[in-house]
Design a protein around this motif. Sequence first.
Motif, short mmCIF file in Angstrom:
data_model
loop_
_atom_site.label_atom_id
_atom_site.label_comp_id
_atom_site.label_asym_id
_atom_site.label_seq_id
_atom_site.Cartn_x
_atom_site.Cartn_y
_atom_site.Cartn_z
N SER A 1 -4.57 -0.24 7.56
CA SER A 1 -3.55 0.45 8.32
C SER A 1 -2.39 -0.51 8.54
O SER A 1 -2.59 -1.71 8.81
CB SER A 1 -4.10 0.92 9.68
OG SER A 1 -5.17 1.81 9.49
N SER B 1 -10.23 11.78 -2.06
CA SER B 1 -9.23 10.73 -2.20
C SER B 1 -8.47 10.93 -3.51
O SER B 1 -9.08 11.00 -4.58
CB SER B 1 -9.89 9.35 -2.18
OG SER B 1 -8.93 8.34 -2.41
N LEU C 1 -0.75 4.23 -1.67
CA LEU C 1 -2.11 4.64 -1.31
C LEU C 1 -2.07 5.91 -0.48
O LEU C 1 -1.15 6.15 0.28
CB LEU C 1 -2.80 3.52 -0.52
CG LEU C 1 -3.01 2.20 -1.29
CD1 LEU C 1 -3.76 1.22 -0.42
CD2 LEU C 1 -3.71 2.42 -2.61
N ALA C 2 -3.10 6.69 -0.61
CA ALA C 2 -3.17 7.95 0.14
C ALA C 2 -3.50 7.68 1.60
O ALA C 2 -4.17 6.71 1.94
CB ALA C 2 -4.23 8.87 -0.48
N GLN C 3 -3.01 8.57 2.43
CA GLN C 3 -3.26 8.41 3.86
C GLN C 3 -4.73 8.67 4.18
O GLN C 3 -5.38 9.52 3.57
CB GLN C 3 -2.39 9.38 4.66
CG GLN C 3 -2.54 9.21 6.16
CD GLN C 3 -1.71 10.23 6.91
OE1 GLN C 3 -1.04 11.03 6.30
NE2 GLN C 3 -1.76 10.17 8.21
N SER C 4 -5.25 7.95 5.14
CA SER C 4 -6.64 8.12 5.56
C SER C 4 -6.78 9.37 6.40
O SER C 4 -5.84 9.82 7.05
CB SER C 4 -7.09 6.89 6.37
OG SER C 4 -8.34 7.12 6.97
N ASN D 1 0.82 -1.22 0.00
CA ASN D 1 0.00 0.00 0.00
C ASN D 1 0.85 1.26 0.00
O ASN D 1 0.43 2.29 0.45
CB ASN D 1 -0.91 0.02 1.23
CG ASN D 1 -2.38 0.08 0.83
OD1 ASN D 1 -2.69 0.14 -0.34
ND2 ASN D 1 -3.25 0.05 1.80
N TRP E 1 0.74 3.79 9.38
CA TRP E 1 0.34 4.46 8.13
C TRP E 1 -1.08 4.02 7.81
O TRP E 1 -1.34 2.87 7.55
CB TRP E 1 1.29 4.09 7.00
CG TRP E 1 0.99 4.84 5.74
CD1 TRP E 1 0.20 4.45 4.71
CD2 TRP E 1 1.48 6.13 5.40
NE1 TRP E 1 0.16 5.39 3.74
CE2 TRP E 1 0.94 6.45 4.12
CE3 TRP E 1 2.32 7.05 6.03
CZ2 TRP E 1 1.21 7.66 3.49
CZ3 TRP E 1 2.60 8.25 5.38
CH2 TRP E 1 2.04 8.54 4.13
N THR F 1 -4.59 4.14 5.67
CA THR F 1 -5.19 4.41 4.37
C THR F 1 -6.67 4.08 4.46
O THR F 1 -7.15 3.57 5.48
CB THR F 1 -4.53 3.56 3.26
OG1 THR F 1 -4.90 2.19 3.44
CG2 THR F 1 -3.01 3.68 3.30
N ASP F 2 -7.38 4.38 3.39
CA ASP F 2 -8.81 4.07 3.39
C ASP F 2 -9.06 2.57 3.40
O ASP F 2 -10.12 2.12 3.84
CB ASP F 2 -9.49 4.69 2.16
CG ASP F 2 -9.50 6.20 2.22
OD1 ASP F 2 -9.42 6.74 3.34
OD2 ASP F 2 -9.56 6.85 1.15
#
Length: 646
Positions: A169, A288, A78-81, A75, A163, A165-166
């Motif tokens: 974690s 997102s 992937l963007a952070q949540s 991941n 870390w 993400t959607d």
Amino acid sequence: MVNICVSSSVGNGLRFSYSFPVDCSVLRYGLQRGPARVGAQATVESMDSEMSVLPTRGSLCRSVLLLLALGLMSNATLAQSDSNPKWDLFIGYQWLHPGGTVPAPGGDPSNPTPFKIPDMPAGLGEDLTYNFDPHWGTEFDVGHNWGSSNNECTYSVGPRFIWRTDNGSYFLHTVVGLNRANVNGLNSSNGIGAILGGGMDLPVTHEIAWRVFQTDYVWGLHNYADFAAPEFPDLRRPSFQGVRLRTGLVFSFDVAPPVAPAATCTVQPAEVMVGEPIAATVTTSNFSSKHTLTYSWSASGGVVMGKDTTAQVDTANAAPGRYAVRVNVSDPKEKKNNEASCLANFTVKPLPPRNPPIISISANPTAVLAGGTVNLSANCSSPDGVSTSVANWTASAGTISGSGSSATLETGGAAPGAITVNATCTDIRGLISQTSTRVTVITPPPPEIVHLEQRLSLHSIYFPTNQPRPGDMKGGLLPGQQRTLIALAADFKQYLQNKPEAHLILGGRADMRGTAEYNQKLSEQRVARVKSFLVEQGVPEGNVDTKAFGRENSLTDAQVRDAIVNNPELTTEERQRALKNVGVIRLASHRRVDITLSTTGQTSVRQFPFNSTDALTLIGGREGERKKPIRPARKPGLIRPKSPKN
């Protein structure tokens, strides 16, 4: 050594798979004897050799780090949540391979028998983490395992990095603390311990997640000096190097609410003329970054074209006015909190008007004798405020010269009559306007008219102080002033025979003494007296105009002194005597009525009549007629009366 293939389903149909070498001890004690599935599927693809009973320290560390790298690498992009709770609480199942060898219970300390502590499949794990920011927190970890009448407990604290993400974690932690081991038949041992590892959580709800797996390297240092002699240091002070696997539920508390997505709209330029384009741009935030957004543009005026972050507004058919462009941004992959909108205002201004310039011409004078010169001036301007210029001066007769807004007309050789003068005004857009004016070339008047006009330039009419008095409108004119008006009336009646439109304009004045109201009234009485006298001499009343100025524009001593010095009718002695009495003469000079001829504009000469007998009371008369004044003796207590004013 073996190759392990690990595959995992993360959500939304995403799966990852990796193959890596691991020490055989990890396979035996970390996967085969642990939970069959801890969020991953393990398959033994090949085996190179038989597994040893105890894992080495290096192989355990490498294996744990490689397993954690799986989740983080899967991941990494992937963007952070946006979900960042203050507290995380894990409660779940824990399996432990102690990884320790101790002296066998009941043995001889001088010759102890090694006893490998068996795996402990029964266990419970908890950890509580306080999050300082979205990534870092302090973790309080408790673990307890038991089996075969043995148990091991850990109580640790340390940092954790996560870390979020959607879709999941991923975390790493390093904690240190107490490692307590209870081996059946041996005394309990409290040693120092450390735990290094990490894992992966998958969100179930906003506050609950499933810990798919947690893999830790568990190290502890114990003391069994009572059961092993110094010659056996590995049994006297054994070092546990174990593996711990966990799975369970994670509860999040004080979770910050998701940040609402936002959009900001701008237009460039904000003001345009009809037909000019406008560029609109939207900037989004809190969406997102891995989702494709949908943009829906609209405008209250004009035609908008665009489907991404920019759009174009066509104002060709828009009426002048104020409008707004709007965009609705949505994330179709999110079920809620997935929309934002914004608008930006713009103004459509009408096209600039194209009004022709305005020009006018003035002539000074408007009527001249043949051979005279006329000064011409053109005033040119644009109603639209653009620059203009004047050119193309022409005249129907005479000779015209000049450039720009000024010109000169020479009437030499022109016949009597009207001359038409033209000029052109052009603005910077090429719009042109023309205009004209007329100058009259007049026939020279007959000699007798010229002579009459010269004679009508007489002296002004002067009144005694405070004359005429109210109720005596027939008084106030001294004999010398009456003779002047009689001659004026005779000449003006003859002048009217040739120029019936001519007028005499009378302007009455008073000196500065007295109130303004009194002086205004007195000056009105004086012009009324002069007019009535002229009418009595046969001048038509309609050809006489009157004005009253009160004490406005009073003469100064310097002006009166200059008039005395330049008066050719005075002798040297009379001039000197008049200069000594300049204050008295200045007051007398204000008590007058000026006469102006309307056709020529010439005004009567403001020259006090020193040669008239009317002036005897002021300065003693002419030099040959002057008599020494007799001053009566003043009686005691007698107050000298003040002179009347005005």
